[in-house]
Design an enzyme around this catalytic site. Sequence first.
Site, mmCIF file in Angstrom:
data_model
loop_
_atom_site.group_PDB
_atom_site.id
_atom_site.type_symbol
_atom_site.label_atom_id
_atom_site.label_comp_id
_atom_site.label_asym_id
_atom_site.label_seq_id
_atom_site.Cartn_x
_atom_site.Cartn_y
_atom_site.Cartn_z
ATOM 1 C CB CYS A 144 -22.847 -18.813 21.115
ATOM 2 S SG CYS A 144 -21.324 -18.712 20.330
ATOM 3 N NE ARG B 3 -27.067 -15.912 24.134
ATOM 4 C CZ ARG B 3 -26.919 -15.201 25.172
ATOM 5 N NH1 ARG B 3 -27.929 -14.604 25.928
ATOM 6 N NH2 ARG B 3 -25.820 -15.495 26.137
ATOM 7 C CD GLU C 283 -26.488 5.152 23.363
ATOM 8 O OE1 GLU C 283 -25.408 4.680 23.582
ATOM 9 O OE2 GLU C 283 -27.668 4.157 23.158
ATOM 10 C CD1 TRP D 289 -21.595 -12.761 16.801
ATOM 11 C CD2 TRP D 289 -19.737 -13.122 17.662
ATOM 12 N NE1 TRP D 289 -21.029 -11.708 16.891
ATOM 13 C CE2 TRP D 289 -19.711 -11.736 17.091
ATOM 14 C CE3 TRP D 289 -18.505 -13.434 18.179
ATOM 15 C CZ2 TRP D 289 -18.643 -10.820 17.450
ATOM 16 C CZ3 TRP D 289 -17.488 -12.531 18.452
ATOM 17 C CH2 TRP D 289 -17.545 -11.218 18.165
ATOM 18 C CE LYS E 246 -27.208 3.098 20.487
ATOM 19 N NZ LYS E 246 -27.514 1.845 21.346
ATOM 20 C CD GLU F 227 -25.150 -0.157 18.346
ATOM 21 O OE1 GLU F 227 -24.391 -1.079 18.840
ATOM 22 O OE2 GLU F 227 -25.717 0.502 19.362
ATOM 23 C CG HIS G 115 -9.658 22.161 20.905
ATOM 24 N ND1 HIS G 115 -9.004 23.177 21.202
ATOM 25 C CD2 HIS G 115 -10.812 22.544 21.428
ATOM 26 C CE1 HIS G 115 -9.199 24.206 21.697
ATOM 27 N NE2 HIS G 115 -10.536 23.824 22.196
ATOM 28 C CG ASN H 92 -22.041 -18.676 25.218
ATOM 29 O OD1 ASN H 92 -21.333 -18.067 24.693
ATOM 30 N ND2 ASN H 92 -23.257 -18.164 25.868
ATOM 31 N N GLY H 93 -18.830 -19.941 25.456
ATOM 32 C CA GLY H 93 -17.746 -19.404 26.365
ATOM 33 C C GLY H 93 -16.336 -19.579 25.548
ATOM 34 C CE LYS I 8 -30.034 -6.599 24.030
ATOM 35 N NZ LYS I 8 -29.853 -5.146 23.669
HETATM 36 C C1 F6R Z 1 -25.053 -0.849 22.177
HETATM 37 C C2 F6R Z 1 -24.969 -1.928 22.960
HETATM 38 C C3 F6R Z 1 -23.670 -2.393 23.399
HETATM 39 C C4 F6R Z 1 -23.982 -2.772 25.128
HETATM 40 C C5 F6R Z 1 -22.689 -3.184 25.700
HETATM 41 C C6 F6R Z 1 -23.093 -3.454 27.196
HETATM 42 O O1 F6R Z 1 -26.288 -0.466 21.492
HETATM 43 O O2 F6R Z 1 -25.864 -2.819 23.026
HETATM 44 O O3 F6R Z 1 -22.669 -1.532 23.487
HETATM 45 O O4 F6R Z 1 -24.688 -1.587 25.797
HETATM 46 O O5 F6R Z 1 -22.283 -4.419 25.276
HETATM 47 O O6 F6R Z 1 -23.914 -4.626 27.329
HETATM 48 P P1 F6R Z 1 -24.860 -4.663 28.721
HETATM 49 O O7 F6R Z 1 -25.541 -3.533 28.965
HETATM 50 O O8 F6R Z 1 -25.558 -6.013 28.671
HETATM 51 O O9 F6R Z 1 -23.698 -4.912 29.720
#
Ligand code: F6R
Length: 591
Positions: free
Chosen positions: A6, A31, A470, A76, A474, A477, A493, A102-103, A586
Amino acid sequence: MVPLMCGIAGYKGTEDATQVVIEGLRRLEYRGYDSWGVASINNDHIELFRREGRIGQVSISRIGRSSGISIGHTRWATHGGVCESNAHPHLSFDSKVAVVHNGIIENYQELRSGLQSRDIALQSQTDTEVIPHLIALELTQDTSFAEAVRKACLRLKGSYAIVAVHQDFDEIVVARDGSPVVIGTRMDESDKEFFVASDVTAFLDRTKEVVYLRDGDLAVINSSLEVRRIIDASHVDFKIETVPWSLDEASKGEYHHFMQKEIHEQPQVVVSALAQDDSALAQASSWIGEAGRVIVVACGSSALAGMVGQAYFRSLAGKDVQVVLGSESDSIIPCLSSQDVLIAVSQSGETADTIHAVKTAKAKGVRLISIVNATGSSLSRISDIVLPMRSGPEICVVATKSYISTVSILARLASMVAKTDITSFSNLSTSMKSLIASVEPQVAALAVRIAKSKDIFVIGRGLLYPTSLEAALKLKETCYIHAEGFAGGELKHGSIALIETGIPVIALADDSTRALIVSNAMEVRARGGWVIGVDTKPNEAYDVFIQVPDLGLLQPLISIVPLQLLAYHVAVVKGLDPDKPRNLAKSVTVK
Ligand code: F6R
């Protein structure tokens, strides 16, 4: 427990507060974006406006102007579904107090029952709604508004950033315990303004002067700013700091999306990331070199960047480093001691699982180095050494440039522990820049074909194994395609059973891994799959070849770039918003 993010925003000043808060919320939508709302004080009453969905281009005239105080929230959902009555702000039973939060309030059920037994009818399914009711009840005891908020906070268990207003008080009260909130100030003689937000990007266009609250702080904003401790109302001296980011960095500029802009910024980001304070780097590398155990703790892409770092420490410096997910750290962190070093990686510096691990490690006397992007974040404030990512604001929910910063910094640290130089650092930025320019049209064309896929596999070996994970993340998501990364050698395997006609497999290779990856690629082709080779040299095993420059040890930093671009362009082809993928936010600020 479900993650909750949020965005919260507030304003007190001479401008139309509703307008300022709406602008702030738009910048915080990364967020959370399933519903939103604003409460503004207008002629001694609170005007509440809440809606499902994104803010979009809502007209301010529909919401109502305000007389200088407004608070807002972009949600959210966790407690309670997505609907208008669960959207914030929430009002007290007498409609005089409005709160955004938020929380997570962990004891909300007990608090709700207590309120219901006093015949207070709850209007939502949220944990947040108890807060304005508790504040209004405290106010019946003839206390100030700030004191009522403080006393209400003492009854809350869990994590929160709370912003509260009352129709009869010309002030905003902010409380923080476990969730981020920052106050922006503009204190010209004639024109005092205060901004409140989950992060500084909400008000960067208006001020760069900020006060970061600590957990347990309560800020009272009226004609000035005062900070107290929630526990005993004692006065706190605060510092006004200047944010090092500019508004340009937080705007899309000529790009269609932040994701594309942030990928294009990466050549500059590697330069900034490597421009670390030499003494901090030297201290960090000496701690790592001497440490008994070195653990990287992180989540998501930050953890995957940590895995590339792990490979550097092992291969360059012969130093064993382990990577632990923040959410799975409980079994290992208690085994550490003051001889050990924890490297915490987090773009936001607020990820609850990572912060939990860090706090547990600190209590054991473990030395803490953090690689963090957000200035003033919780992580940066509890670390012994901070190595800033220097990525600038990363607005897209999907991590790109923060991943690149982290890998660059870890490569540099590993080379310092190994007392060696990675010569290809000098070409990294220019090679990345020309790669982005040359490869983007090819990748954009390929995206049309990939967009039809239901499954994609990505394989790599050695340094390129974490890169495959990685790349898969990408694609998952950003494009909602089932994607899995594998160590090339693992395919046979078990997972090779999934290969069928038409399934794309992305093979990451370089000089040191090509021979074996090509064998894996042939196995895939023999079963009907088609192979996209991301390699420094062509090979007949690749149906599609994406050429990347040869950067030796730094190959993970360069080979991920076409795949970030691929994820971006597939999302665009599918009509998705790569900056705000569904179900994500985020900053994951609770466990
Ligand atoms: C993937 C992504 C998430 C963050 C994860 C950690 O693209 O953005 O997997 O990497 O939530 O977030 P931080 O780096 O802010 O601790």
